[in-house]
Design a protein around this motif. Structure first.
Motif, PDB file in Angstrom:
ATOM      1  N   ASN A 284      -0.109  -6.428  -4.029  1.00  0.00           N
ATOM      2  CA  ASN A 284       0.866  -5.564  -3.358  1.00  0.00           C
ATOM      3  C   ASN A 284       1.816  -6.371  -2.482  1.00  0.00           C
ATOM      4  O   ASN A 284       3.018  -6.112  -2.447  1.00  0.00           O
ATOM      5  CB  ASN A 284       0.154  -4.523  -2.497  1.00  0.00           C
TER       6      ASN A 284
ATOM      7  N   LYS B 167       4.305  -7.867  -4.479  1.00  0.00           N
ATOM      8  CA  LYS B 167       5.169  -6.888  -5.161  1.00  0.00           C
ATOM      9  C   LYS B 167       6.181  -6.235  -4.218  1.00  0.00           C
ATOM     10  O   LYS B 167       7.370  -6.156  -4.507  1.00  0.00           O
ATOM     11  CB  LYS B 167       4.278  -5.819  -5.792  1.00  0.00           C
ATOM     12  N   TYR B 168       5.675  -5.738  -3.042  1.00  0.00           N
ATOM     13  CA  TYR B 168       6.548  -4.924  -2.188  1.00  0.00           C
ATOM     14  C   TYR B 168       7.354  -5.800  -1.224  1.00  0.00           C
ATOM     15  O   TYR B 168       7.237  -5.696  -0.012  1.00  0.00           O
ATOM     16  CB  TYR B 168       5.729  -3.868  -1.440  1.00  0.00           C
TER      17      TYR B 168
ATOM     18  N   ASP C  74       2.349  -9.356   5.399  1.00  0.00           N
ATOM     19  CA  ASP C  74       3.533  -9.723   4.606  1.00  0.00           C
ATOM     20  C   ASP C  74       4.777  -9.370   5.390  1.00  0.00           C
ATOM     21  O   ASP C  74       4.699  -8.751   6.448  1.00  0.00           O
ATOM     22  CB  ASP C  74       3.491  -9.027   3.241  1.00  0.00           C
TER      23      ASP C  74
ATOM     24  N   ILE D 259       5.725   0.208   5.615  1.00  0.00           N
ATOM     25  CA  ILE D 259       5.253   1.562   5.277  1.00  0.00           C
ATOM     26  C   ILE D 259       5.566   2.489   6.456  1.00  0.00           C
ATOM     27  O   ILE D 259       5.362   2.125   7.615  1.00  0.00           O
ATOM     28  CB  ILE D 259       3.727   1.551   5.037  1.00  0.00           C
TER      29      ILE D 259
ATOM     30  N   VAL E 272      -1.532   6.053   1.878  1.00  0.00           N
ATOM     31  CA  VAL E 272      -1.480   5.016   0.829  1.00  0.00           C
ATOM     32  C   VAL E 272      -2.862   4.726   0.236  1.00  0.00           C
ATOM     33  O   VAL E 272      -2.963   4.238  -0.888  1.00  0.00           O
ATOM     34  CB  VAL E 272      -0.876   3.681   1.338  1.00  0.00           C
TER      35      VAL E 272
ATOM     36  N   SER F 212      -1.197   7.924  -4.713  1.00  0.00           N
ATOM     37  CA  SER F 212      -0.122   8.074  -3.726  1.00  0.00           C
ATOM     38  C   SER F 212       0.780   6.862  -3.816  1.00  0.00           C
ATOM     39  O   SER F 212       0.330   5.731  -3.599  1.00  0.00           O
ATOM     40  CB  SER F 212      -0.689   8.145  -2.301  1.00  0.00           C
ATOM     41  N   ARG F 213       2.045   7.118  -4.089  1.00  0.00           N
ATOM     42  CA  ARG F 213       3.023   6.034  -4.186  1.00  0.00           C
ATOM     43  C   ARG F 213       4.220   6.400  -3.335  1.00  0.00           C
ATOM     44  O   ARG F 213       4.677   7.539  -3.359  1.00  0.00           O
ATOM     45  CB  ARG F 213       3.477   5.822  -5.634  1.00  0.00           C
ATOM     46  N   PHE F 214       4.728   5.439  -2.589  1.00  0.00           N
ATOM     47  CA  PHE F 214       5.839   5.761  -1.696  1.00  0.00           C
ATOM     48  C   PHE F 214       7.041   4.855  -1.896  1.00  0.00           C
ATOM     49  O   PHE F 214       8.146   5.177  -1.465  1.00  0.00           O
ATOM     50  CB  PHE F 214       5.378   5.714  -0.233  1.00  0.00           C
ATOM     51  N   ALA F 215       6.844   3.717  -2.552  1.00  0.00           N
ATOM     52  CA  ALA F 215       7.966   2.787  -2.727  1.00  0.00           C
ATOM     53  C   ALA F 215       8.926   3.325  -3.789  1.00  0.00           C
ATOM     54  O   ALA F 215       8.603   4.258  -4.516  1.00  0.00           O
ATOM     55  CB  ALA F 215       7.423   1.432  -3.129  1.00  0.00           C
TER      56      ALA F 215
ATOM     57  N   GLY G 163       3.857   0.590 -10.616  1.00  0.00           N
ATOM     58  CA  GLY G 163       2.483   0.739 -10.105  1.00  0.00           C
ATOM     59  C   GLY G 163       1.900   2.072 -10.511  1.00  0.00           C
ATOM     60  O   GLY G 163       2.579   2.908 -11.125  1.00  0.00           O
ATOM     61  N   THR G 164       0.635   2.254 -10.191  1.00  0.00           N
ATOM     62  CA  THR G 164      -0.057   3.488 -10.584  1.00  0.00           C
ATOM     63  C   THR G 164      -0.508   4.313  -9.382  1.00  0.00           C
ATOM     64  O   THR G 164      -0.911   5.457  -9.511  1.00  0.00           O
ATOM     65  CB  THR G 164      -1.326   3.150 -11.390  1.00  0.00           C
ATOM     66  N   GLY G 165      -0.514   3.704  -8.205  1.00  0.00           N
ATOM     67  CA  GLY G 165      -1.000   4.419  -7.011  1.00  0.00           C
ATOM     68  C   GLY G 165      -2.519   4.479  -6.956  1.00  0.00           C
ATOM     69  O   GLY G 165      -3.095   5.288  -6.241  1.00  0.00           O
TER      70      GLY G 165
ATOM     71  N   GLY H 232      -4.453   1.321  -6.871  1.00  0.00           N
ATOM     72  CA  GLY H 232      -4.974   0.073  -6.308  1.00  0.00           C
ATOM     73  C   GLY H 232      -5.614   0.213  -4.940  1.00  0.00           C
ATOM     74  O   GLY H 232      -6.780  -0.164  -4.737  1.00  0.00           O
ATOM     75  N   LEU H 233      -4.883   0.775  -3.968  1.00  0.00           N
ATOM     76  CA  LEU H 233      -5.443   0.859  -2.618  1.00  0.00           C
ATOM     77  C   LEU H 233      -6.603   1.855  -2.540  1.00  0.00           C
ATOM     78  O   LEU H 233      -7.517   1.689  -1.731  1.00  0.00           O
ATOM     79  CB  LEU H 233      -4.357   1.226  -1.604  1.00  0.00           C
TER      80      LEU H 233
HETATM   81  P1  ADP Z   1       0.560   0.916  -6.470  1.00  0.00           P
HETATM   82  O1  ADP Z   1       0.870  -0.377  -5.843  1.00  0.00           O
HETATM   83  O2  ADP Z   1       0.041   0.802  -7.845  1.00  0.00           O
HETATM   84  O3  ADP Z   1       1.629   1.917  -6.309  1.00  0.00           O
HETATM   85  P2  ADP Z   1      -1.404   1.085  -4.426  1.00  0.00           P
HETATM   86  O4  ADP Z   1      -2.521   2.038  -4.246  1.00  0.00           O
HETATM   87  O5  ADP Z   1      -1.737  -0.339  -4.471  1.00  0.00           O
HETATM   88  O6  ADP Z   1      -0.635   1.557  -5.715  1.00  0.00           O
HETATM   89  O7  ADP Z   1      -0.371   1.309  -3.269  1.00  0.00           O
HETATM   90  C1  ADP Z   1      -0.027   2.623  -2.908  1.00  0.00           C
HETATM   91  C2  ADP Z   1       1.322   2.649  -2.245  1.00  0.00           C
HETATM   92  O8  ADP Z   1       1.246   1.995  -0.990  1.00  0.00           O
HETATM   93  C3  ADP Z   1       2.377   1.864  -2.982  1.00  0.00           C
HETATM   94  O9  ADP Z   1       2.979   2.647  -3.986  1.00  0.00           O
HETATM   95  C4  ADP Z   1       3.334   1.523  -1.845  1.00  0.00           C
HETATM   96  O10 ADP Z   1       4.189   2.602  -1.605  1.00  0.00           O
HETATM   97  C5  ADP Z   1       2.434   1.319  -0.671  1.00  0.00           C
HETATM   98  N1  ADP Z   1       2.106  -0.099  -0.440  1.00  0.00           N
HETATM   99  C6  ADP Z   1       0.964  -0.726  -0.800  1.00  0.00           C
HETATM  100  N2  ADP Z   1       0.958  -2.018  -0.356  1.00  0.00           N
HETATM  101  C7  ADP Z   1       2.132  -2.204   0.295  1.00  0.00           C
HETATM  102  C8  ADP Z   1       2.746  -3.329   0.956  1.00  0.00           C
HETATM  103  N3  ADP Z   1       2.136  -4.518   1.066  1.00  0.00           N
HETATM  104  N4  ADP Z   1       3.964  -3.137   1.521  1.00  0.00           N
HETATM  105  C9  ADP Z   1       4.580  -1.947   1.452  1.00  0.00           C
HETATM  106  N5  ADP Z   1       4.058  -0.861   0.812  1.00  0.00           N
HETATM  107  C10 ADP Z   1       2.854  -0.988   0.236  1.00  0.00           C
END
Ligand code: ADP
Length: 737
Positions: free
Chosen positions: A645, A648-649, A675, A680, A688, A693-696, A702-704, A706-707
C-alpha cells in the motif's frame, strides 16, 4: 379552632380528634399546680386555679408575685443557676406552706413552667435499687417477645399495683393489639383485642414518643383552668406538652369513663427510635404514682424496649439463616433442571415455604405455575401485567386492592402480595400471596361480649373499637416482615444467577453453531475461489492468444475489447487471490515461532524486486527491529500488504519515501510503517480495515481486502492495528502483536 388564635376548640368529637390540639388544652389535672413564669423577671404570669388547695394562697394572689417569694431563696437560686449555666433542670423537693412538693421545671416557648406535684411516698434507696434489679433480672430472662411482654406486664402490676396492665402493640398503620395482660381476677380479659389507629391519635403518639410516661391520676377529675387563659407574654394558650400535669383530652376521658377506668399510667415502648407499643395500666378508682415511681416505670419501659430490640434483631438474623439453608436446598434441586419453572415445580421444598404465605406463582417466559392458594391463572397473568408497569424490582403490599382494585375479587386468597421481577424481561415474576387477615386472625374469645357499650353516647369502647378494627380489615393481609423481604431479595439474586447461567450455556451453544456455520462458509468461499481460478486462467489465456496471434488483424474496437477482458480478468484474479488468502487466515491455525523481523523484510523486498520496480523510492528500515513471535507466513502477509500500500498510494509530485521502525510501549513492541503518500481522511481511518472498503481514486488499483486481511491476522494474534494520517500528508500504520 377560634378565629386566628391557636387555642383549644369548643367542640371536639370523634370526627376531628386527629386534629385535637391536646397540648393547648388550657387546663391541668387536679393532682398538682402549674405555674408559668416570665424568665425575664421571674414573676408568675399564669397559674392553675387550684393554688389555694395546695399552697393555701388563691391564684389571684399568686399572679404577679415573684417565684423567689413562693419557693424560697435556695431553690430559686438553683433554678436560676441551672438556667444561667444551661445545665438542665433538676427536680426540686421542697415545702410550700406545710406540704411537701416536687417541682419539675421546664421551658415552653417563652415561659418557664413549673409543675408542683405532691411528693408522695419516697422509696428508700435500698428498696429503689431492689426494684431496678428485679426489673432487669425479670426482663433479661425472656427469649421471645411474647414472654417478654408477659413479664413486663407482671412486673408493672407488681411494682405499681394497677388493676389491669396491658402491653399494647402497634402495627404499621398504628392499629393496636393487646399482646399481654395482667389483671385482677374479677376483671374480664382484653387480651387479643385489637383497636383502630384512631383510638390513640397521632398527636398523642408523638407526645408519648417525647415524654415516655404519662399518668391520669383521676379520670373523673374536675379539669383545672389556667388563669389567665392566654399568656400575657405570647398572647396565646400555654403549650403544656411537656407538663406532667397537662389536662386530658375530653374525648380520651370519655373513652376511659366508658370503660369505667378511674386512673391510668401509660409508658411508651420505643424500639429503634419508633413507637413500638405502650404499656397501658388501668385502675378502677383514682390512683396517683409520684415522680420517683414514674422514673422507675420509665426505666422499666427502657429495659423492656432494649430487650425487644435485641430479640427482634436476633429473630431477624435467625430467620435469615434458616431461610438461607432452605434456599440452598431449593437451588440444589433447581440446578438439575433445564428451566426455572420446571425447577421450582419439581423442587422438593416449594419456594412458597421460604416465606409464610398461602400460595405463590411463577410467571416466566409466558408460562405460569401456581402453588397453593392463589387467584386463577388468568388473574395472575393480569396481575403480572400490572406489576410490570411498576418500576420497583421488589413490590409488596398487605392491601393489594388499594393499588390494584381488581384484586377485590380474590382478596380471600391474595389480599397481600410480595413479588419480585426476574432477570431482565419485564414480565417475569415470583409472587407470594397472603390471604385476608380476617380469615386468619385468632379471636381472643367472643369480642361481642367484651365490656358493655354506651349506645347513647356513641363513643368508642373496647367492644366498639374491636368492631371498627375488624371492619377496617377488609382486604388486608398480615404484614410482610423485614426478614421476609430480605429473603425475597436473596432468593431473587439466586434465581437471577440461575437464569444467567442457563443463558450463558445457551449463548455458548449458539456460538458453537455459528462457528460451525462460519467454517462451512469459509470452506465454501475457498472452494469457489479455487474453482474459479482455472476457468479464469482459460479466459485470460485465450484473450492473450487472441491479442498476440490476431492483434494486428482485428479492428481497433475489438483490440480494445480484448484489453478490457484482460484487465477485468486480471482484477478478478486479484480478488480471487485475496479471498483465498483471507479464508486461509480465518480458517487456518496459527503456527507460531520466533523469527527475525529484519530478515523477513529483506525477503519481502526481494520478492517485490524493489530495486528494479521502484527505483525512485527511498526506503529506510531500522536495522535493529525486534524479533517477532508469531505465524511467520501471516506476518509476511501483513508487511506485504502494508508495504504494498505504501508503494501504491503515493502522492503525485512528491519524492516517495517509506520508513519502517519500531518502539516499545507498555511492554509491547510496536512496529510502524510511515509513508509520505496521499494520506487518509479522518472519517475513513477506521473504515480502511473493513472488507471491501476503498477510498483512493480509481487510478489506484485494488480490491479493498488487503487491510481487512492485515487486521484479521493481527486480531488472531491478539494484536491491534491503527493508523495516523492526514490527507496529502502521508500515513503511518502502527501495529503490535
Ligand atoms: P486496496 O489497497 O486493495 O484498496 P486495502 O484494504 O489494502 O485495499 O486498503 C483499503 C483502502 O485504504 C485503500 O483503498 C486506500 O483507500 C486506503 N489505504 C490503504 N493504505 C493506504 C496508504 N498507505 N495511504 C493512503 N491510503 C491507504
Amino acid at each position: 379552632m377560634s378565629s386566628g388564635q391557636l387555642s383549644y376548640p369548643e367542640r371536639i368529637d370523634i370526627r376531628n380528634c386527629e386534629k385535637e390540639p391536646i397540648h393547648l388544652i388550657g387546663k391541668t389535672q387536679a393532682h398538682g399546680v402549674v405555674l408559668a413564669v416570665d424568665p425575664a423577671t421571674f414573676k408568675i404570669t399564669q397559674a392553675s386555679e387550684n393554688t389555694l388547695k395546695f399552697f393555701g394562697i388563691s391564684h389571684k394572689n399568686i399572679l404577679g408575685d415573684s417565684l423567689e417569694n413562693l419557693i424560697g431563696k435556695s431553690a430559686f437560686a438553683r433554678i436560676t443557676s441551672a438556667i444561667d449555666q444551661k445545665t438542665g433542670f433538676k427536680d426540686e423537693k421542697l415545702k410550700v406552706g406545710h406540704k411537701d412538693f416536687i417541682i419539675l421545671p421546664h421551658f415552653s416557648e417563652e415561659h418557664l413552667i413549673l409543675d408542683f406535684e405532691d411528693l408522695g411516698e419516697v422509696w428508700e434507696p435500698m428498696y429503689f435499687q431492689q426494684q431496678l434489679t428485679n426489673i432487669i433480672n425479670g426482663l433479661d430472662a425472656d427469649e421471645t417477645v411474647p414472654d417478654l411482654c408477659k413479664t413486663a406486664a407482671k412486673l408493672m402490676k407488681n411494682t405499681f399495683g394497677y388493676d389491669r396492665v396491658m402491653v399494647y402493640r402497634f402495627d404499621e398503620e398504628w392499629n393496636g393489639e393487646v399482646v399481654a395482660e395482667e389483671k385482677e381476677e374479677h376483671l374480664e380479659s382484653w387480651l387479643g383485642l385489637h383497636y383502630p389507629a384512631s383510638d390513640i391519635p397521632s398527636q398523642s403518639r408523638d407526645l408519648f414518643l417525647k415524654h415516655k410516661v404519662r399518668i391520669i391520676s383521676d379520670v373523673n377529675y374536675e379539669p383545672v383552668p389556667i388563669s389567665p387563659e392566654l399568656s400575657p407574654i405570647t398572647n396565646k394558650a400555654l403549650d403544656l406538652s411537656k407538663s406532667t400535669l397537662r389536662g386530658v383530652s375530653p374525648i380520651h376521658i370519655e373513652y376511659l369513663q366508658n370503660m369505667e377506668v378511674g386512673a391510668t399510667l401509660t409508658a411508651a415502648i420505643i424500639v429503634h427510635g419508633k413507637l413500638w407499643g405502650l404499656i397501658a395500666c388501668h385502675h378502677y378508682s383514682a390512683k396517683f404514682i409520684n415522680y420517683f415511681q414514674r422514673e422507675t416505670c420509665k426505666f422499666l419501659a427502657q429495659v423492656f424496649s432494649n430487650n425487644i430490640a435485641s430479640i427482634q434483631t436476633g429473630i431477624f438474623n435467625k430467620k435469615l439463616n434458616e431461610n438461607s439453608e432452605l434456599r440452598a436446598r431449593i437451588l440444589t434441586d433447581l440446578k438439575i433442571e433445564n428451566t426455572l419453572v420446571d425447577g421450582l415445580e419439581n423442587a422438593e421444598i416449594p419456594f412458597t415455604s421460604l416465606i409464610e404465605s398461602g400460595g405463590g406463582a411463577v410467571v416466566f417466559d409466558d408460562k405460569i405455575k401456581l402453588f397453593g392458594n392463589t387467584p386463577t391463572e388468568a388473574e395472575v397473568l393480569d396481575l403480572s401485567n400490572f406489576l410490570a408497569e411498576n418500576e420497583e424490582v421488589i413490590f409488596y403490599t398487605k392491601n393489594l386492592k388499594n393499588s390494584y382494585p381488581v384484586a377485590e375479587n380474590y382478596k380471600k386468597s391474595a389480599s397481600g402480595i410480595l413479588s419480585f421481577k426476574l432477570g431482565r424481561a419485564k414480565n417475569n415474576f415470583i409472587i407470594w400471596f397472603r390471604p385476608e387477615v380476617a380469615e386468619t386472625v385468632s379471636w381472643g374469645g367472643n369480642p361481642n361480649k367484651k365490656v358493655s357499650y354506651n349506645e347513647e353516647k356513641q363513643r368508642l369502647s373496647p367492644r366498639k373499637s374491636f368492631k371498627k378494627w375488624t371492619e377496617k380489615l377488609d382486604g388486608i393481609s398480615n404484614s410482610w416482615q423485614d426478614y421476609e423481604i430480605e429473603t425475597a431479595k436473596a432468593f431473587r439474586e439466586n434465581l437471577n444467577q440461575f437464569i444467567l447461567k442457563k443463558q450463558k450455556e445457551e449463548i455458548g451453544r449458539l456460538n458453537q453453531n455459528l462457528q460451525e456455520a462460519n467454517k462451512d462458509l469459509e470452506l465454501f468461499s475457498y472452494g469457489i475461489s479455487h474453482d474459479l481460478r482455472s476457468p479464469l486462467r482459460g479466459i485470460k489465456g485465450y484473450a492473450q492468444i487472441l491479442k498476440e496471434d490476431f492483434g494486428e488483424e482485428l479492428p481497433a474496437e475489438a483490440s480494445e475489447t480484448i484489453e478490457t477482458i484482460l484487465r477485468s480478468s486480471g482484477r478478478m484474479e486479484g480478488i480471487i487471490d485475496d479471498t483465498l488468502s483471507f479464508s486461509k487466515i480465518t480458517g487456518g491455525k496459527l503456527q507460531k515461532k520466533n523469527f527475525g523481523t529484519n530478515k523477513l523484510l529483506e525477503e519481502l523486498l526481494l520478492s517485490f524486486n524493489i530495486k528494479a520496480n521502484f527505483p525512485d523510492f527511498d526506503i529506510e528500515i531500522d536495522e535493529n527491529l525486534p524479533n517477532t513471535y508469531a505465524d511467520r507466513r501471516m506476518i509476511f502477509q501483513v508487511w506485504s500488504n502494508l508495504i504494498g500500500n505504501a508503494l501504491k498510494y503515493t502522492q503525485p509530485g512528491a519524492y516517495p519515501r517509506i520508513e519502517i521502525g519500531s518502539f516499545s510501549e507498555e511492554n509491547k513492541n510496536i512496529f510502524y510503517i510511515k509513508d509520505n503518500g496521499i494520506g487518509i481522511a479522518e472519517n475513513q481511518k477506521d473504515k480502511v480495515f473493513k472488507m471491501f472498503s476503498r477510498f483512493a481514486k480509481k487510478d489506484f488499483k485494488g480490491t479493498g481486502i488487503g487491510l481487512a486481511i492485515v487486521a484479521r491476522i493481527l486480531e488472531k494474534h491478539n494484536g491491534k492495528i491503527w493508523v495516523e494520517s492526514e490527507p496529502e500528508n502521508g500515513s503511518t500504520f502502527f501495529f503490535h502483536l
